[in-house]
Design an enzyme around this catalytic site. Structure first.
Site, PDB file in Angstrom:
ATOM      1  CD  GLU A  29      -7.597   4.822   0.454  1.00  0.00           C
ATOM      2  OE1 GLU A  29      -8.614   5.536   0.462  1.00  0.00           O
ATOM      3  OE2 GLU A  29      -7.656   3.577   0.362  1.00  0.00           O
ATOM      4  NE  ARG A  39     -13.734  -5.289  10.665  1.00  0.00           N
ATOM      5  CZ  ARG A  39     -13.019  -6.406  10.479  1.00  0.00           C
ATOM      6  NH1 ARG A  39     -13.278  -7.496  11.157  1.00  0.00           N
ATOM      7  NH2 ARG A  39     -12.041  -6.434   9.590  1.00  0.00           N
ATOM      8  CB  CYS A  92      -4.436   1.978   6.139  1.00  0.00           C
ATOM      9  SG  CYS A  92      -3.552   0.433   5.836  1.00  0.00           S
ATOM     10  CG  HIS A 115      -5.466   0.740   1.213  1.00  0.00           C
ATOM     11  ND1 HIS A 115      -6.232   1.822   1.553  1.00  0.00           N
ATOM     12  CD2 HIS A 115      -5.109   0.147   2.369  1.00  0.00           C
ATOM     13  CE1 HIS A 115      -6.340   1.877   2.868  1.00  0.00           C
ATOM     14  NE2 HIS A 115      -5.663   0.874   3.388  1.00  0.00           N
TER      15      HIS A 115
END
Length: 163
Positions: A29, A39, A92, A115
């Protein structure tokens, strides 16, 4: 808990790790944003929507690890890897942002996030989603940490994407 662990261990490098189902490679990342927009609820049932990770903190932080050097080393060792330009807006990203914010307030601490894909046994239960063997993930994390410890100035290679 993160603050307490950093205070107790005084690390030079923080590398957070989270699982991103659907990704087929190790994803380093590059950016974490100060936004939570879940979500679905997390494991504790929390589902923050349009809230900052840390109120009043900067909009985003870039990884302070040599992400391109880490990427190059992973690829040189035959591991599928890519730079990711978003850690999402879920757990995350929350962890990545909190780590980068903490590192920004501590002298000499560098931080980043990676990830990892599903394990093959997880992917098998999910109708063949992409996966990676645990040994490859562990080897990739070890390589990434070795590079992060050895390299201060990142490589000047392209890490951009078209999507």
């Amino acid at each position: 808990m993160l603050k307490a662990a950093v205070r107790e261990t005084a690390p030079a490098i923080l590398l957070g790790v989270g699982q991103a189902g659907g990704r087929e490679r190790l994803s380093i990342e590059r950016v974490a944003i100060n936004l939570q927009d879940a979500r679905i609820p997390d494991n504790t049932g929390a589902q923050p929507i349009d809230l900052p990770v840390i109120a009043g903190a900067p909009a985003a932080y870039f990884s302070t690890l040599p992400v391109k050097a880490m990427l190059a080393a992973l690829r040189e060792h035959g591991l599928p890897a890519a730079l990711s330009h978003t850690a999402g807006t879920y757990v995350c990203n929350h962890v990545a942002y909190a780590m980068l914010h903490l590192a920004a307030t501590r002298r000499g601490v560098r931080a980043g996030f990676m990830h990892i894909p599903y394990l093959p046994e997880q992917a098998a239960r999910l109708r063949g989603a992409p996966s990676m063997a645990l040994g490859d993930m562990v080897r990739g994390l070890e390589i990434a940490l070795r590079v992060a410890a050895a390299v201060r100035d990142d490589l000047g290679i392209s890490g951009g994407t078209l999507d």
